[in-house]
Design a protein around this motif. Structure first.
Motif, PDB file in Angstrom:
ATOM      1  N   ALA A  51       0.825  -1.207   0.000  1.00 55.69           N
ATOM      2  CA  ALA A  51       0.000   0.000   0.000  1.00 55.69           C
ATOM      3  C   ALA A  51       0.862   1.261   0.000  1.00 55.69           C
ATOM      4  N   ILE A  52       1.987   1.240   0.712  1.00 54.61           N
ATOM      5  CA  ILE A  52       2.868   2.404   0.765  1.00 54.61           C
ATOM      6  C   ILE A  52       3.390   2.739  -0.632  1.00 54.61           C
ATOM      7  N   LEU A  53       3.865   1.739  -1.349  1.00 50.35           N
ATOM      8  CA  LEU A  53       4.427   1.972  -2.681  1.00 50.35           C
ATOM      9  C   LEU A  53       3.341   2.318  -3.692  1.00 50.35           C
ATOM     10  N   THR A  54       2.138   1.787  -3.498  1.00 51.30           N
ATOM     11  CA  THR A  54       1.023   2.183  -4.356  1.00 51.30           C
ATOM     12  C   THR A  54       0.716   3.664  -4.147  1.00 51.30           C
ATOM     13  N   SER A 100       7.138   6.113  15.672  1.00 55.25           N
ATOM     14  CA  SER A 100       8.042   5.247  14.931  1.00 55.25           C
ATOM     15  C   SER A 100       7.549   5.023  13.501  1.00 55.25           C
ATOM     16  N   ILE A 101       6.265   4.760  13.360  1.00 55.52           N
ATOM     17  CA  ILE A 101       5.691   4.499  12.039  1.00 55.52           C
ATOM     18  C   ILE A 101       5.688   5.762  11.181  1.00 55.52           C
ATOM     19  N   GLN A 102       5.410   6.895  11.788  1.00 54.96           N
ATOM     20  CA  GLN A 102       5.464   8.146  11.036  1.00 54.96           C
ATOM     21  C   GLN A 102       6.858   8.375  10.461  1.00 54.96           C
ATOM     22  N   GLY A 103       7.888   8.040  11.236  1.00 58.29           N
ATOM     23  CA  GLY A 103       9.254   8.180  10.754  1.00 58.29           C
ATOM     24  C   GLY A 103       9.544   7.262   9.582  1.00 58.29           C
ATOM     25  N   GLN A 104       9.002   6.045   9.618  1.00 58.55           N
ATOM     26  CA  GLN A 104       9.220   5.110   8.519  1.00 58.55           C
ATOM     27  C   GLN A 104       8.521   5.574   7.243  1.00 58.55           C
ATOM     28  N   LEU A 105       7.323   6.095   7.372  1.00 55.33           N
ATOM     29  CA  LEU A 105       6.579   6.541   6.193  1.00 55.33           C
ATOM     30  C   LEU A 105       7.277   7.700   5.488  1.00 55.33           C
ATOM     31  N   SER A 106       8.012   8.503   6.236  1.00 54.48           N
ATOM     32  CA  SER A 106       8.693   9.654   5.650  1.00 54.48           C
ATOM     33  C   SER A 106       9.798   9.247   4.681  1.00 54.48           C
ATOM     34  N   ARG A 107      10.208   7.979   4.711  1.00 52.39           N
ATOM     35  CA  ARG A 107      11.219   7.480   3.779  1.00 52.39           C
ATOM     36  C   ARG A 107      10.647   7.223   2.391  1.00 52.39           C
ATOM     37  N   ASP A 261       7.512 -16.510  -8.273  1.00 52.80           N
ATOM     38  CA  ASP A 261       7.084 -15.248  -7.676  1.00 52.80           C
ATOM     39  C   ASP A 261       7.970 -14.062  -8.048  1.00 52.80           C
ATOM     40  N   ALA A 262       9.179 -14.330  -8.492  1.00 51.53           N
ATOM     41  CA  ALA A 262      10.191 -13.278  -8.601  1.00 51.53           C
ATOM     42  C   ALA A 262       9.786 -12.122  -9.509  1.00 51.53           C
ATOM     43  N   VAL A 263       9.343 -12.418 -10.722  1.00 51.74           N
ATOM     44  CA  VAL A 263       8.979 -11.353 -11.667  1.00 51.74           C
ATOM     45  C   VAL A 263       7.733 -10.608 -11.181  1.00 51.74           C
ATOM     46  N   ARG A 264       6.783 -11.336 -10.636  1.00 48.90           N
ATOM     47  CA  ARG A 264       5.562 -10.694 -10.094  1.00 48.90           C
ATOM     48  C   ARG A 264       5.924  -9.726  -8.983  1.00 48.90           C
ATOM     49  N   PHE A 265       6.842 -10.110  -8.117  1.00 44.13           N
ATOM     50  CA  PHE A 265       7.258  -9.228  -7.026  1.00 44.13           C
ATOM     51  C   PHE A 265       8.036  -8.019  -7.534  1.00 44.13           C
ATOM     52  N   LEU A 266       8.755  -8.171  -8.645  1.00 42.90           N
ATOM     53  CA  LEU A 266       9.437  -7.007  -9.231  1.00 42.90           C
ATOM     54  C   LEU A 266       8.426  -5.938  -9.625  1.00 42.90           C
ATOM     55  N   LYS A 267       7.285  -6.355 -10.132  1.00 42.55           N
ATOM     56  CA  LYS A 267       6.247  -5.395 -10.530  1.00 42.55           C
ATOM     57  C   LYS A 267       5.633  -4.702  -9.322  1.00 42.55           C
ATOM     58  N   ILE A 268       5.489  -5.434  -8.238  1.00 39.39           N
ATOM     59  CA  ILE A 268       4.803  -4.914  -7.059  1.00 39.39           C
ATOM     60  C   ILE A 268       5.724  -4.064  -6.181  1.00 39.39           C
ATOM     61  N   PHE A 269       6.948  -4.545  -5.961  1.00 40.36           N
ATOM     62  CA  PHE A 269       7.805  -3.952  -4.928  1.00 40.36           C
ATOM     63  C   PHE A 269       8.928  -3.062  -5.448  1.00 40.36           C
ATOM     64  N   THR A 270       9.037  -2.853  -6.763  1.00 40.80           N
ATOM     65  CA  THR A 270      10.101  -1.992  -7.272  1.00 40.80           C
ATOM     66  C   THR A 270       9.519  -0.916  -8.182  1.00 40.80           C
ATOM     67  N   PHE A 271      10.339   0.107  -8.442  1.00 45.37           N
ATOM     68  CA  PHE A 271       9.940   1.178  -9.344  1.00 45.37           C
ATOM     69  C   PHE A 271      10.594   1.033 -10.714  1.00 45.37           C
ATOM     70  N   VAL A 302      15.905  -3.626  -0.921  1.00 41.58           N
ATOM     71  CA  VAL A 302      16.763  -3.253   0.209  1.00 41.58           C
ATOM     72  C   VAL A 302      17.246  -1.818   0.052  1.00 41.58           C
ATOM     73  N   THR A 303      17.582  -1.415  -1.163  1.00 47.99           N
ATOM     74  CA  THR A 303      17.986  -0.026  -1.410  1.00 47.99           C
ATOM     75  C   THR A 303      16.837   0.922  -1.124  1.00 47.99           C
ATOM     76  N   LEU A 304      15.648   0.553  -1.534  1.00 52.74           N
ATOM     77  CA  LEU A 304      14.470   1.378  -1.325  1.00 52.74           C
ATOM     78  C   LEU A 304      14.180   1.567   0.168  1.00 52.74           C
ATOM     79  N   VAL A 305      14.287   0.491   0.930  1.00 53.50           N
ATOM     80  CA  VAL A 305      13.931   0.520   2.351  1.00 53.50           C
ATOM     81  C   VAL A 305      15.058   1.074   3.216  1.00 53.50           C
ATOM     82  N   HIS A 306      16.295   0.680   2.913  1.00 55.62           N
ATOM     83  CA  HIS A 306      17.411   1.009   3.804  1.00 55.62           C
ATOM     84  C   HIS A 306      18.478   1.919   3.194  1.00 55.62           C
ATOM     85  N   GLY A 307      18.369   2.248   1.909  1.00 57.45           N
ATOM     86  CA  GLY A 307      19.344   3.108   1.278  1.00 57.45           C
ATOM     87  C   GLY A 307      20.429   2.323   0.551  1.00 57.45           C
ATOM     88  N   GLU A 308      21.166   3.021  -0.306  1.00 54.99           N
ATOM     89  CA  GLU A 308      22.172   2.372  -1.140  1.00 54.99           C
ATOM     90  C   GLU A 308      23.303   1.753  -0.332  1.00 54.99           C
TER      91      GLU A 308
END
Length: 380
Positions: A51-54, A100-107, A261-271, A302-308
């Protein structure tokens, strides 16, 4: 491509109240929308990330997001598809989780730039001051018991029992939509498919109390190819907080997803664009043993969530992760037991490490002289 079409192509539309009307609204101008996150723990997890990425995709398309963290609803508990009553938390605990959650959403959302910059809201701001009598008179009268009983989230709990506290949750979520519509002209709500009943309570309240139309999009609950869900309630949550799930552990989670699942998850969880993902799919299907899709998926998320930085030094992340678990294990067990423990662990993670490195890790945790052995790779 129209943003609605892209969301469908990525597999992010599970249900919607009126596709034609919503598509038209997204075409005609900026739509204000919201997604709610109840603080049921001190961190969000990968289940929330859909939902966050959507929400982020819609923001990139020019629409305006409101991120609602439920300081009030988090004190009550959502009964949706839960087998038993939730344990109530103290206000201090919930307030800490809210921050804590507000801080995470700001990323993930842009709260600083542009006319469509995101806005953070907390529903305790309007529930904290409303009296019980006013709520029943002004809001409760628009919901019949028959309507509330018809919700699947309630039906499933009738046999085992449901308190009035949780029974009333859908009215509270409906009122969130109403307040955001009145104060910020929010006309769209996004949430997980298990929230459909609560979310449509909001469109019903808008219709009956304000004679307005609201829209709902639910995103699918993510499962693997076997139908297994992942999340906090399933006992296999991958947390967005690096202190609860390290970047290395998150990386390994994605490396270990099934080929199906791999390609399907690429569509959902990456930009990555759909064109880029299609190219990856072709290469992956030509040589699945190289696990290209999993490697790209792990790196991107991992880059998206935690940085490069989190993906630049995997060997350092590995060492740190192992040392943390090893210190605890070795304080109670022998070196021999430790080797057996780590052997099993690496096999489960499909990770290779030399025996020399494994014994060197014993030395790191015990500050003893390293044991030299010939290199021997663990089977994968």
């Amino acid at each position: 491509m129209h943003i609605f079409d892209e969301l469908k192509e990525r597999g992010l539309i599970f249900q919607t109240t009126d596709e034609e009307a919503l598509r038209k609204a997204l075409e005609e101008g900026q739509v204000s929308y919201y997604t709610g996150y109840d603080p049921t723990a001190d961190s969000l997890h990968l289940g929330h990330l859909v939902a966050i990425l959507t929400s982020r995709r819609l923001q990139l398309a020019g629409h305006k997001p409101y991120a609602l963290v439920g300081g009030a609803t988090g004190l009550i508990g959502d009964p949706s598809f839960k087998d038993a009553e939730r344990s109530l938390q103290t206000k201090d605990t919930v307030n800490g989780w809210v921050k804590s959650i507000q801080g995470q959403l700001s990323r993930f959302l842009d709260f600083e730039n542009g006319e469509n910059k995101a806005v953070m809201v907390n529903n305790y701001d309007w529930f904290g001051s409303i009296s019980f009598i006013d709520f029943l008179r002004d809001i409760g009268k628009y919901f019949t018991v028959n309507y509330m009983m018809s919700k699947e989230s309630v039906k499933k709990r009738i046999e085992t029992g449901i308190s009035y506290t949780e029974f009333a949750y859908q009215i509270m979520q409906g009122y969130d939509f109403f307040v955001l519509n009145q104060d910020h002209n929010v006309t769209l709500q996004i949430g997980g498919s298990d929230q459909w009943g609560n979310m449509t309570a909001g469109t019903e309240l808008l219709r009956r109390k304000a004679d307005k139309t609201g829209h709902v999009i639910t995103v699918p609950l993510i499962t693997d190819a076997t139908g297994k869900k992942f999340g906090k309630s399933e006992g296999n949550a991958v947390w967005l907080n690096p202190e609860k799930t390290s970047p290395y552990e998150m990386y390994q989670f994605w490396m270990n997803v099934m080929d199906a699942d791999a390609v399907r998850f690429l569509k959902i969880f990456t930009f990555l664009s759909l064109e880029e993902i299609e190219d990856i799919r072709k290469q992956f299907e030509a040589a699945p043993h190289e696990r290209l899709a999993q490697k790209v998926l792990a790196r991107e998320v991992v880059t998206l969530v935690h940085g490069e930085e989190a993906t630049k030094k995997p060997s350092t992340s590995l060492s740190n992760s192992l040392q943390e678990t090893s210190k605890t294990f070795l304080s109670k067990n022998s070196n021999k037991d430790f080797v057996e423990y780590q052997t099993t662990k690496f096999k489960q993670m499909k990770t290779t490490i030399s025996w020399n490195s494994l014994f060197h890790l014993v030395w790191l945790t015990q500050n003893a002289k390293p044991v030299k052995m010939s290199k021997m790779e663990l089977s994968t």
